[in-house]
Motif scaffolding. Structure first.
Motif, PDB file in Angstrom:
ATOM      1  N   ASP A 269       0.653  -1.277  -0.089  1.00  0.00           N
ATOM      2  CA  ASP A 269      -0.007  -0.076  -0.021  1.00  0.00           C
ATOM      3  C   ASP A 269       0.879   1.123   0.039  1.00  0.00           C
ATOM      4  O   ASP A 269       0.704   2.173  -0.584  1.00  0.00           O
ATOM      5  N   GLU A 272       2.526   1.860  -3.196  1.00  0.00           N
ATOM      6  CA  GLU A 272       1.663   2.343  -4.299  1.00  0.00           C
ATOM      7  C   GLU A 272       1.266   3.666  -4.136  1.00  0.00           C
ATOM      8  O   GLU A 272       1.277   4.353  -5.034  1.00  0.00           O
ATOM      9  N   ARG A 275       4.174   5.505  -5.481  1.00  0.00           N
ATOM     10  CA  ARG A 275       4.124   5.566  -6.913  1.00  0.00           C
ATOM     11  C   ARG A 275       3.335   6.942  -7.472  1.00  0.00           C
ATOM     12  O   ARG A 275       3.514   7.526  -8.431  1.00  0.00           O
ATOM     13  N   VAL A 279       4.256   9.897  -9.839  1.00  0.00           N
ATOM     14  CA  VAL A 279       3.468  10.031 -10.931  1.00  0.00           C
ATOM     15  C   VAL A 279       3.101  11.735 -11.089  1.00  0.00           C
ATOM     16  O   VAL A 279       3.304  12.292 -12.125  1.00  0.00           O
ATOM     17  N   SER A 283       4.171  14.424 -13.780  1.00  0.00           N
ATOM     18  CA  SER A 283       2.979  15.197 -14.408  1.00  0.00           C
ATOM     19  C   SER A 283       3.351  16.786 -14.217  1.00  0.00           C
ATOM     20  O   SER A 283       3.178  17.503 -15.468  1.00  0.00           O
ATOM     21  N   VAL A 322     -17.458  11.765 -17.974  1.00  0.00           N
ATOM     22  CA  VAL A 322     -16.928  11.785 -16.771  1.00  0.00           C
ATOM     23  C   VAL A 322     -17.674  12.726 -15.799  1.00  0.00           C
ATOM     24  O   VAL A 322     -17.666  12.415 -14.528  1.00  0.00           O
ATOM     25  N   GLU A 325     -20.404  10.701 -14.340  1.00  0.00           N
ATOM     26  CA  GLU A 325     -20.181   9.961 -13.323  1.00  0.00           C
ATOM     27  C   GLU A 325     -19.759  10.686 -11.814  1.00  0.00           C
ATOM     28  O   GLU A 325     -19.766  10.148 -10.568  1.00  0.00           O
ATOM     29  N   GLN A 357     -11.505  19.667 -17.526  1.00  0.00           N
ATOM     30  CA  GLN A 357     -11.199  19.156 -16.513  1.00  0.00           C
ATOM     31  C   GLN A 357     -11.444  19.914 -15.453  1.00  0.00           C
ATOM     32  O   GLN A 357     -12.209  19.647 -14.177  1.00  0.00           O
ATOM     33  N   THR A 361     -14.571  18.988 -12.760  1.00  0.00           N
ATOM     34  CA  THR A 361     -14.188  18.181 -11.404  1.00  0.00           C
ATOM     35  C   THR A 361     -14.091  19.254 -10.368  1.00  0.00           C
ATOM     36  O   THR A 361     -14.054  18.796  -9.070  1.00  0.00           O
ATOM     37  N   ASN A 415      -2.254  20.247 -10.629  1.00  0.00           N
ATOM     38  CA  ASN A 415      -0.763  20.605 -10.463  1.00  0.00           C
ATOM     39  C   ASN A 415      -0.606  22.246 -10.539  1.00  0.00           C
ATOM     40  O   ASN A 415       0.330  22.681 -10.727  1.00  0.00           O
TER      41      ASN A 415
END
Lengths: 454, 225
Positions: A269, A272, A275, A279, A283, A322, A325, A357, A361, A415
């Protein structure tokens, strides 16, 4: 301002050249004019002399010698300008009638003679020598008027030349001085900028001459420089903050992983999550690089003809899914089917994806977003509007700066470069980016220049 | 599978090598472009993983030379230059896929595997089939157990991408590239939401789930094993 600069200025030099040419030309004109006047005056006088001769000849023929001699006597030399005289001689050149004094005229064949009158002044005459009947006759006409005309001409020309010279030199000096002032101002502003005052701009005057135009362009470059500087100093702090955060977390998680190495599931966990942070780090780098590359490519021509209708339809459909959802709604208005702009398809896709986006969001559930493409007089327009919390008008300028975020938005991921990239792509396409308060919500409008729209 | 890894960054190569071998592949490693070309000429590899910048001969030249010599071995090009123009350049030179550094190992693995079956792949097929799901590529329709399923354009393309690599892992990045033509990370759950939609149409109404999530890697479609 030093005089040397003014005197070496282009305007002053031009004035000096102009004056020199003017004077040379004036001189040539003067000489030519003078000669011309002289000749035409002489011609006129000669004609007049001939008229007098003809008159006297007719008189002699029609009324006889006495009338002839009597007339000659009447035309005697009088003081004053415009005098004409006639002298009649006999065969041995003894004066018979007419002007008494100029016996000296009898000799010679000169047409222009000067002699003194009783007042002691020197007078110039044109003398026509001819024979009427059997009598040698001299007809003289005062040249004073010619002299007067010549003198007036020369004096006028001289006065004009003098005045014009003064005027040219003065104008040249003033123009050069004015230009020098502007150039000094330009130099002063650039010095200030070099010292770090990024807000300094060159004053541009309403006259909009060459220097003002260059000044405008320099101001434009200074604007750009100022933005870059601001971005850099913002970035230095913000990048340090934004990058150190996931990096910091990554470090901690590595420690955690090492410590939890025997509890396998826990370790997985933690690794992950690590990671994920890396990432995100990648980005941010990618976005920064992307934005830098877009900016660097500014001079290149855009090659694709991009259909805004298709772009809206395509991306819109994707982000509708998107949105739904996440409990929001996206409405599409793709606009006229033939609406296209010159651009880079990849960049425009990324720009619109960033805008969508942001819109789908952020904000509360139930947020309604609309994506529109339309044709306006100013050009083609792409617009994304939402009904979310929006951005207060004062914050709007700051929001587009790299890494700038409204305080509440700091807690959401992303970001911080989304709108910066949107601005970079818009600038690359020479499109105007406007953020307005949609009351409620935010409206982002990208207007492509009409010249690249079809 | 027999794989050539041509990468001069030995540290990175070590990890990739180990990972690939763990997956059961036979991997050769070279650090010079000329050696890579020699290997390709004299070996019948399944995939060549080629770094773009290498001493001796750069990746682009290696691929061009390979293709000129008639070697059709699939090539996955690795590079630090990830933007669209470089990508197009690499693909034009003859590479089959292009992966920007840094990457996840799982991404590399998924793409290597995706390339190996290319030779016998479903290039001109009119229909794809997984278990009881069929995709008619000509009429753009999907049917499961004979029942027609209504799919939107993107959903269809997504399903097609998964089914062309049936049984293998397709990563999120691969889907973003192939289905949406995004050469950037949209930072949103574009792929996830669409897969979720797809599942609700393809899997939910039926007893066997075909679409599987492979954690942190991607998705895979396959029948029961």
């Amino acid at each position: 301002m030093d005089r040397g600069s003014v005197l070496s200025g282009g305007a002053f030099r031009a004035a000096v050249y102009a004056t020199t040419i003017f004077l040379a030309t004036s001189l040539a004109v003067a000489l030519a004019g003078y000669r011309f006047i002289q000749l035409s005056q002489i011609d006129a006088i000669r004609d007049e002399g001939n008229v007098i001769v003809q008159m006297l000849t007719r008189l002699l023929e029609e009324e006889g010698q006495d009338a002839f001699l009597g007339q000659a006597d009447r035309m005697i030399w009088r003081p004053g300008p415009g005098t004409r005289f006639v002298s009649v001689y006999d065969g041995e050149w003894k004066p018979m009638a007419g002007a008494i004094d100029p016996a000296a005229l009898a000799d010679g064949s000169r047409s222009f003679v000067s002699f003194e009158d009783e007042a002691g002044d020197t007078r110039d005459f044109y003398v026509l020598r001819t024979t009427i009947g059997a009598f040698p006759v001299l007809v003289g006409i005062d040249l004073a008027i010619v002299a007067r005309i010549e003198s007036v001409f020369l004096r006028t020309l001289l006065a004009i030349a003098f005045v014009m010279t003064l005027v040219f030199i003065a104008l040249g000096y003033l123009a050069s001085r004015a230009a020098q002032r502007k150039l000094d101002a330009m130099g002063a502003v650039l010095d200030q900028v070099a010292d770090g005052n990024m807000e300094a701009r060159i004053p541009v005057h309403a006259s909009n001459d060459q220097i003002d135009r260059v000044a405008s362009r320099i101001n434009g470059q200074l604007d750009r420089l100022s933005v870059l500087q601001a971005a850099r100093s913002n970035s230095a702090a913000a990048v340090a903050h934004d990058l150190k955060r996931p990096l910091g977390r990554a470090m901690l998680r590595v420690d955690q992983a090492v410590a939890a190495a025997d509890g396998e599931a826990v370790a997985i966990d933690v690794v992950e999550d690590l990671r994920e942070d890396l990432v995100r780090l990648g980005s941010v780098f990618d976005s920064v690089l992307r934005i830098a590359r877009i900016g660097a490519a500014w001079g290149e021509r855009l090659r694709d003809r991009v259909s805004l209708h298709a772009l809206v339809q395509d991306l819109g459909e994707t982000y509708q899914v998107v949105a739904e959802e996440t409990g929001r709604r996206l409405d599409l208005d793709p606009g006229p089917a033939d609406l296209t702009v010159m651009g880079d398809a990849g960049m425009l896709t990324q720009m619109l994806a960033n805008l969508l986006q942001n819109a789908v969001t952020h904000g509360p559930a139930g947020n309604r977003v609309t994506l529109t493409a339309r044709r306006e007089d100013a050009g083609a327009v792409l617009e994304v509007a939402d009904t979310g919390p929006g951005i207060p008008q004062d914050d709007i300028d700051r929001v587009v700066a790299p890494f700038a975020r409204r305080d509440t938005a700091r807690t959401t991921e992303g970001n911080g470069l989304g709108l910066t990239l949107v601005k970079a792509v818009a600038d690359r396409h020479c499109a105007a980016l406007d953020l307005t308060d949609a009351k409620p919500g935010l409206r982002v409008t990208v207007t492509f220049p009409a010249v690249w729209t079809r | 599978m027999k794989i050539l890894l041509a990468e001069d960054d030995t540290q990175m190569a070590r990890f990739v090598l180990a990972g690939l071998e763990e997956e059961g592949h036979v991997v050769d490693h070279v650090t010079d472009g000329r050696d890579a070309l020699t290997w390709c000429m004299f070996n019948d590899g399944d995939v060549v993983v080629l770094d773009r910048m290498m001493p001796g001969m750069d990746g682009l030249s290696v691929v061009k030379a390979m293709r000129a010599a008639g070697k059709s071995t699939p090539v996955l090009m690795l590079t630090a230059l990830g933007d669209v123009d470089h990508r197009v350049e690499g693909l034009k030179a003859g590479a089959d896929d292009y992966l920007a550094k840094p990457f996840h190992f799982s991404e590399l693995l998924a793409r290597v595997v995706a390339l190996t079956r290319r030779k016998t792949d479903t290039g001109d097929v009119a229909e794809l089939r997984v278990h009881d799901l069929t995709l008619d590529l000509l009429s753009r329709t999907a049917r499961r157990q004979g029942r027609r399923i209504d799919l939107q354009t993107k959903e269809f393309t997504l399903l097609e991408a998964l089914m062309r690599h049936a049984g293998r892992v397709v990563t999120r990045t691969m889907l973003l590239e192939r289905v949406w033509n995004f050469n950037f990370d949209p930072n949103t759950s574009v792929v996830e939401t669409h897969v979720s939609r797809l599942r609700s149409k393809i899997d939910k109404p039926f007893d066997v789930a075909l679409i599987h999530t492979i954690r942190n890697t991607g998705y895979s479609i396959h029948g029961p094993r």
